[in-house]
Design an enzyme around this catalytic site. Structure first.
Site, short mmCIF file in Angstrom:
data_model
loop_
_atom_site.label_atom_id
_atom_site.label_comp_id
_atom_site.label_asym_id
_atom_site.label_seq_id
_atom_site.Cartn_x
_atom_site.Cartn_y
_atom_site.Cartn_z
N THR A 206 0.79 -1.17 -0.01
CA THR A 206 0.17 -0.18 0.06
C THR A 206 0.74 1.15 -0.07
O THR A 206 0.54 2.20 -0.61
CB THR A 206 -0.96 0.12 1.22
OG1 THR A 206 -1.91 -1.18 1.07
CG2 THR A 206 -1.75 1.26 1.43
N ASP B 283 1.97 -6.83 -4.46
CA ASP B 283 0.90 -6.92 -3.33
C ASP B 283 1.47 -7.82 -2.52
O ASP B 283 1.65 -9.05 -2.91
CB ASP B 283 -0.32 -7.21 -3.72
CG ASP B 283 -1.50 -6.99 -2.68
OD1 ASP B 283 -2.32 -6.01 -2.83
OD2 ASP B 283 -1.30 -7.64 -1.63
N SER B 284 1.63 -7.59 -1.29
CA SER B 284 2.29 -8.72 -0.32
C SER B 284 1.40 -10.09 -0.36
O SER B 284 1.82 -11.17 0.33
CB SER B 284 2.71 -8.31 0.97
OG SER B 284 1.44 -8.22 1.89
N SER B 285 0.30 -9.90 -0.54
CA SER B 285 -0.43 -11.20 -0.93
C SER B 285 0.04 -12.34 -1.77
O SER B 285 -0.21 -13.55 -1.82
CB SER B 285 -2.18 -10.91 -1.18
OG SER B 285 -2.58 -10.12 -0.22
N THR C 15 1.53 -4.99 4.20
CA THR C 15 1.28 -5.30 5.52
C THR C 15 0.84 -6.94 5.78
O THR C 15 1.04 -7.34 6.62
CB THR C 15 0.44 -4.41 6.35
OG1 THR C 15 -0.92 -4.26 5.48
CG2 THR C 15 0.99 -3.09 6.43
N THR D 90 2.45 -9.95 14.81
CA THR D 90 1.17 -10.44 14.03
C THR D 90 0.39 -9.28 13.48
O THR D 90 0.20 -8.30 14.26
CB THR D 90 0.05 -11.15 14.86
OG1 THR D 90 0.98 -12.46 15.30
CG2 THR D 90 -0.95 -11.66 14.16
N THR E 48 -1.38 -21.89 20.01
CA THR E 48 -2.52 -21.47 20.45
C THR E 48 -3.38 -20.39 19.67
O THR E 48 -2.45 -19.57 18.85
CB THR E 48 -2.58 -20.93 21.75
OG1 THR E 48 -3.59 -20.27 22.10
CG2 THR E 48 -1.54 -19.55 22.12
N GLN E 49 -4.56 -20.37 19.59
CA GLN E 49 -5.28 -19.76 18.74
C GLN E 49 -5.40 -18.31 19.37
O GLN E 49 -5.64 -17.21 18.88
CB GLN E 49 -6.72 -20.15 18.62
CG GLN E 49 -7.10 -21.46 17.51
CD GLN E 49 -8.12 -21.99 17.51
OE1 GLN E 49 -9.10 -21.20 17.82
NE2 GLN E 49 -8.29 -22.98 17.12
N CYS E 50 -5.05 -18.16 20.75
CA CYS E 50 -5.20 -16.98 21.41
C CYS E 50 -3.98 -15.95 20.97
O CYS E 50 -2.91 -16.52 20.47
CB CYS E 50 -4.81 -17.23 22.74
SG CYS E 50 -6.10 -18.25 23.65
N1 ASP Z 1 -2.54 -5.70 0.31
C1 ASP Z 1 -1.47 -4.94 0.68
C2 ASP Z 1 -0.15 -5.63 0.79
O1 ASP Z 1 -0.01 -6.32 1.88
C3 ASP Z 1 -1.77 -4.14 1.98
C4 ASP Z 1 -0.67 -3.37 2.55
O2 ASP Z 1 0.22 -3.05 1.97
O3 ASP Z 1 -0.93 -2.85 3.63
O4 ASP Z 1 0.50 -5.76 -0.02
#
Ligand code: ASP
Length: 345
Positions: free
Chosen positions: A16, A60-62, A92, A169, A280-282
């Site tokens: 982003t 995009d980091s995805s 992010t 996280t 843990t999921q916590c």
């Molecule tokens: N979808 C974006 C990414 O992770 C979100 C971001 O940059 O915060 O590349």
């Protein structure tokens, strides 16, 4: 002129921070680094060299993949002696995975590697990107009286907090305060001054030699428990061909159903050499399988504790250990040890 005798390599992967709005669709799209610099003229005010390396195209980091982690390790290794610190601009969404992976892959790191990004693009008036980037650069060059880096770790800097990368996280998709390190204190806090929490930072003061690692094995699955999970789901997942490890996200302090079929399936998978790590999921706290009957039976099924590890850290640590060809028992043993400060023992 470089009066501070320092230099930083800024690696722009995407995210982003470097996006603009597509006029037709309204969706955010990447633009290149020259444009990023146009939006942050302040970068020129640092009176030392800031060189840049741009991923082409920015991503995009995805879309992040272990190959990109290898690429980052190679860039840092190839340029290690030329710079005092490294700042990685990253989306992010998967930043915590990248930071965790790099912490294992960059053994012996004695320079700062700071990942940062933003929730709002740099061209937007209220962007958090400028602040995050400028402070990350300051942290990347911070040294003590002996000239050693103050933070020779892979970290995430976000919204005034410097955190150990493999402890973080992403926990908020809306607020500027997007990251948390629930199980480890922040390494520094940025206000008027940047206050370093020196006792929590590891490795400062030591001279070490960088040993880059590139081997990762991705035959891993994350299995999150929920009330009502069916035997065929568990059996299908544990039966995946080539599967080597499972990060089992359990309840509370590491508890799971006591059903006979569940424990039997886990036992059989462990016996087949699949490493099962209990996380843990916590958000905060530690796995303690000895505490309740519902956790104790997991121990007996060969499940190893992930202690207070994040899922991101457990996944990347397993990729790293399996990639190095350790036997299942060797991997289990190393999951019980801290490699890069990722668990509290
Ligand atoms: N979808 C974006 C990414 O992770 C979100 C971001 O940059 O915060 O590349």
């Amino acid at each position: 002129m470089n009066p501070l005798n320092t230099s930083v390599l800024l690696i722009y992967t995407g995210g982003t921070i470097g996006m603009i709005e597509n006029a037709a669709t309204g969706a955010l799209e990447n633009f290149n680094f020259e444009q990023l610099q146009k939006y942050i003229p302040e970068l020129q005010k640092f009176n030392f060299p800031i060189d840049t390396y741009q991923f082409d195209p920015p991503m995009d980091s995805s879309d992040m993949e272990p190959d990109m982690w290898r690429k980052l390790v190679r860039i840092i290794h190839d340029n290690y002696n030329r710079y005092h610190g490294f700042v990685i601009l990253h989306g992010t969404d998967t930043m915590a995975y990248t930071a965790s992976a790099l912490s294992f892959m960059l053994e012996g790191l004695d320079k700062p590697v700071i990942l940062t990004g933003s929730q709002l693009p740099i061209g937007v008036l209220r962007t958090d990107g400028k602040e995050n980037l400028m402070t990350s650069i300051e942290i990347a060059i911070a040294r003590n009286k002996e000239g050693r880096a103050l933070v020779p770790e892979v970290c995430i800097f976000f919204e005034n907090h410097l955190m150990r990368g493999n402890r973080t996280t992403k926990m908020n998709a809306e607020n500027f305060n997007a990251f948390r390190s629930f199980n480890y204190p922040v390494l520094a806090e940025a206000g008027i001054h940047i206050k370093y929490n020196n006792v929590q930072i590891h490795g400062n003061g030591e001279e070490r030699e960088l040993k880059p690692h590139y081997l990762l094995d991705t035959n891993i699955v994350v299995l999150k428990l929920f009330p009502g999970i069916q035997e065929n789901v568990i059996a299908t997942i544990l039966g995946i061909e080539g599967l080597k490890a499972v990060v089992l996200e359990t309840y509370g302090s590491g508890n799971a159903p006591r059903k006979e079929w569940f424990i039997r399936r886990l036992c059989q998978a462990s016996e087949r050499g699949i490493v099962i790590v209990n996380v843990t999921q916590c958000s905060a706290g530690m796995v303690e399988m000895e505490r309740y009957e519902t956790g104790y039976q997991l121990l007996q099924a060969g499940v190893v504790s992930g202690y207070d590890s994040t899922t991101e850290s457990a996944v990347t640590k397993l990729m790293f250990l399996l990639g190095h060809g350790y036997t299942p028992d060797e991997v289990r043993d190393r999951m019980n040890r801290s490699i890069a400060g990722e668990i509290t023992l």
